[in-house]
Design a protein around this motif. Structure first.
Motif, PDB file in Angstrom:
ATOM      1  N   GLN A  16      54.218 -22.870  86.234  1.00 18.93           N
ATOM      2  CA  GLN A  16      53.621 -23.620  87.136  1.00 18.93           C
ATOM      3  C   GLN A  16      52.574 -22.582  87.258  1.00 18.93           C
ATOM      4  O   GLN A  16      52.207 -20.638  86.736  1.00 18.93           O
ATOM      5  CB  GLN A  16      54.855 -23.452  88.364  1.00 18.93           C
ATOM      6  N   TYR A  17      51.421 -22.537  88.567  1.00 21.83           N
ATOM      7  CA  TYR A  17      50.156 -21.613  88.640  1.00 21.83           C
ATOM      8  C   TYR A  17      50.193 -20.563  88.552  1.00 21.83           C
ATOM      9  O   TYR A  17      49.492 -19.430  88.367  1.00 21.83           O
ATOM     10  CB  TYR A  17      49.279 -22.630  88.813  1.00 21.83           C
ATOM     11  N   GLY A  18      50.353 -20.229  90.069  1.00 21.61           N
ATOM     12  CA  GLY A  18      50.811 -19.262  91.009  1.00 21.61           C
ATOM     13  C   GLY A  18      51.855 -18.132  89.501  1.00 21.61           C
ATOM     14  O   GLY A  18      51.717 -17.109  89.388  1.00 21.61           O
ATOM     15  N   GLU A  19      52.590 -18.451  88.897  1.00 29.56           N
ATOM     16  CA  GLU A  19      53.565 -18.132  88.290  1.00 29.56           C
ATOM     17  C   GLU A  19      52.583 -17.208  87.256  1.00 29.56           C
ATOM     18  O   GLU A  19      52.612 -15.762  86.578  1.00 29.56           O
ATOM     19  CB  GLU A  19      54.362 -18.738  87.040  1.00 29.56           C
ATOM     20  N   LEU A  20      52.089 -17.626  86.529  1.00 25.55           N
ATOM     21  CA  LEU A  20      50.633 -17.414  86.125  1.00 25.55           C
ATOM     22  C   LEU A  20      49.991 -16.847  86.378  1.00 25.55           C
ATOM     23  O   LEU A  20      49.322 -15.714  85.487  1.00 25.55           O
ATOM     24  CB  LEU A  20      50.002 -18.744  85.217  1.00 25.55           C
TER      25      LEU A  20
END
Length: 678
Positions: free
Chosen positions: A424-428
């Protein structure tokens, strides 16, 4: 300048710019000063005669630094002049890039010693003098650089960038899909703030037969050409032996003498070719050393043998190799404590202040590829990264040995496929922010592994500028984040208050913005401790007509670093339909309804795990399932079905970021598959 037959004379004096002084990271962490040479020079360039289309020039080189036993002088012309004939030096020029190399009788220059050479050249339109010269890679202004310690030199490499899957590719430089390396590429990376380049090189395909294993001179010239490009653009270079580690070196347990002879032959030739290069070129003994059929303790012994042989060859080869920075890996560049201890013992035994250690860090594997439920940058993931950096720091940096994280990134960040990243983008983004902080906090240099996923080699543009901004910002400061980067609201029905947890990372929270509009604390949101709550009224306004997908993006701003983006997303529970197909082409028709998949579980009716990696019910993203949000399908791969028992139904549970789950049943019969929606 007028073009005439008049003979005239002019003179230009230039010398070598001192290396940029690097502030000690911490007074107690700077190792003993190495034996690197002080470097500097002065150049006297004189046009001694000029006529229509041609000219003569004389160049005098004065060495201001420690003695050198070979020299190359390089410069460029802005007006396209060319050397037509040279005397008292060897002409190694390429087009407008002029290069003069010493001959046997004038190769040695003592401190304060000078030598001269001359040449005839051609010109058209103008004959402007060069504005700078480089002696053995050093820019010239007449000053003298002081030698750096290993710790200072490694600090000056931060940040670094790998030219991955290129000179290390099998089948040639473009064999794995990347274009040829150009100076424009190097200059682009330099302009983005990178200070060093790791140059992975695979040598095996360019070697002659035993016992000499002669490196193809064309290949060696190409490697040198790329190194020259980087050095000429004031970037440090780390050159290594790369995929040879698994291609033939892995056979060392059963072919010890043969592997060692080949390894030593390669390094003997590399050391000889580059021995007169400046100290900005470093050597790394081998990438990810690994050995077939050998446990870790025995593998540590073999890595020690390779590192020691590498050290002896380079140090004994003369020139600047006597004090060049040498970089040594652990077994498979692991950061596990036994491997760190083994490498520390090797470095201690060599008693050489110009050695650095290297390991690789791609984060915990379940998170890095999205398997086994590793969907988020959880406290467990963050703690594992923190303790890894602490181990490496305490073993090496605390004892004055610098560390290069020679490769780092996320294994699931892959632009060769439509869905980027697996995470997931925010987790990246949290991962990138955390890694940059830990490297800065623990005084280590990071070299991003980029095989084309970060910088588009065709357009020379960053594929995701926002990711790159996190890498850039993390060099100097932290950024605040939150427990998630999205708030999901159902398409229909009442909207309620929604809360996120702020991760301030030592910063002050300064408020929320929607575009240029600041949201009102109290009416639009409240902050209690670290709990940020959006009011129902604000979310209703931001969701608008609640079309599926992102309806608004809000920025949570902090006292430093980058703002944290929070997306307001409208969705409904996704709908999957019945389907049939072949094991190598099975796709589930899916209405995603604004939502996205977090992960997929696979179980047989008795609760046992189905599919690859049967130690976990949560399957690996992309390797087993591939969502196509635009096309409206979820494809299950042949690799998934190859690991599924024939005739036994498998229940798939798709977990979505909106918080819901959807079950689906598949059954394989030979080469066909039927799928049924629950």
């Amino acid at each position: 300048m007028k073009t005439s037959d008049a003979v005239h004379r002019r003179r230009l004096r230039l010398g070598a710019i001192a290396a940029v002084a690097v502030t000690a990271l911490t007074a107690g962490l700077i190792g003993a000063s190495g034996a690197q040479a002080a470097q500097g020079c002065e150049v006297d360039y004189q046009v001694t005669g000029q006529w229509s289309g041609g000219f003569n020039a004389n160049v005098e080189v004065t060495n201001l630094g420690d003695p050198v036993n070979h020299w190359d002088l390089e410069w460029t012309w802005a007006d396209g002049q060319r050397i037509t004939h040279m005397w008292n030096a060897k002409d190694k020029s390429k087009a407008a890039s002029a290069k003069a190399s010493s001959l046997g009788h004038n190769a040695s220059l003592a401190t304060g010693g000078s030598t001269s050479f001359g040449f005839s050249g051609s010109w058209s339109g103008a004959n402007t003098d060069p504005t700078e010269f480089r002696l053995n890679g050093r820019l010239c202004d007449g000053s003298v650089s002081e030698p750096l310690t290993a710790m200072q030199q490694v600090a000056a490499m931060q940040p670094g960038w790998n030219i991955g899957n290129t000179l290390d590719a099998l089948g040639g430089e473009t064999g794995w899909g990347n274009p040829l390396i150009t100076e424009e590429l190097i200059q682009t990376v330099k302009a983005e703030g990178y200070k060093s380049i790791r140059l992975p090189v695979t040598w095996d395909e360019n070697l002659g037969p035993a016992p000499d294993y002669t490196i193809d001179p064309v290949w060696l010239d190409r490697v040198a050409e790329v190194a020259d490009m980087a050095l000429a653009n004031d970037m440090q270079v780390l050159l290594n032996i790369h995929h040879d580690s698994w291609m033939w070196m892995s056979a060392m347990p059963t072919d010890h003498d043969g592997v060692l002879a080949k390894y030593e032959a390669i390094w003997t030739q590399i050391a000889e070719r580059f021995k007169d290069y400046p100290s900005e070129l470093s050597f790394e003994s081998v990438n990810e050393p690994q050995f077939t059929g050998t446990d870790a303790p025995a593998g540590d012994v073999l890595v020690d043998e390779l590192n020691v042989a590498f050290h002896e060859i380079v140090r004994g080869s003369g020139g600047n190799n006597g004090d060049r920075l040498l970089v040594m890996p652990t077994l498979v560049t692991s950061a596990d404590q036994p491997q760190l201890d083994a490498l520390k013992a090797t470095i201690d035994s060599l008693d050489d202040p110009m050695i650095a250690a290297t390991v690789h860090m791609y984060g915990p594997w379940p998170f890095s590829v999205n398997i086994a439920g590793g969907t988020t940058y959880s406290e467990q993931v963050e703690q594992e990264i923190t303790t890894t950096f602490e181990r490496v720091h305490d073993t090496f940096v605390a004892d004055g040995i610098p560390v290069i994280i020679g490769e780092w990134g996320v294994l699931g960040y892959d632009w060769t496929r439509p869905i980027v990243p697996s995470q997931q983008y925010g987790e990246l983004l949290k991962f990138f922010e955390g890694m940059m902080f830990q490297a800065r906090d623990k005084q280590m240099t990071l070299m991003l592994w980029d095989a084309g996923s970060y910088l588009n080699r065709e357009t020379l543009e960053w594929r995701d500028p926002y990711v790159h901004s996190y890498l850039d910002s993390g060099l100097t400061t932290r950024s605040g984040t939150a427990s998630f980067d999205s708030i999901y609201v159902e398409k229909a029905g009442a909207i309620a208050d929604e809360s996120l947890t702020l991760n301030r990372n030592g910063l002050e929270f300064e408020g929320l913005w929607h575009g240029d509009t600041e949201l009102a604390e109290g009416a639009d949101y409240t902050v209690t401790g670290d709990t940020l709550t959006f009011t129902a009224a604000a979310l209703t306004r931001l969701a608008g007509d609640r079309a599926y997908g992102v309806n608004a993006t809000v920025e949570a701003r902090f006292s430093d670093g980058l703002p944290w983006r929070i997306h307001v997303i409208s969705y409904d529970t996704p709908e999957l339909s019945d389907a049939s197909g072949a094991v190598n082409a099975f796709a589930i028709p899916t209405e995603f309804n604004g939502d996205r998949i977090a992960t997929m579980e696979a179980k047989y009716a008795d609760g046992t795990y189905a599919g690859p990696h049967d130690w976990t019910s949560y399957k690996e993203f992309w390797a087993t399932y591939r969502p196509d949000y635009g096309g409206g399908t979820i494809t299950l791969t042949a690799d998934f079905f190859n690991a599924v028992r024939d005739g036994e139904p498998v229940t798939l549970t798709f977990h979505f970021w909106g918080g819901g789950t959807v079950e689906y049943t598949v059954a394989k019969s030979g080469t066909t598959v039927t799928g049924t929606a629950s």
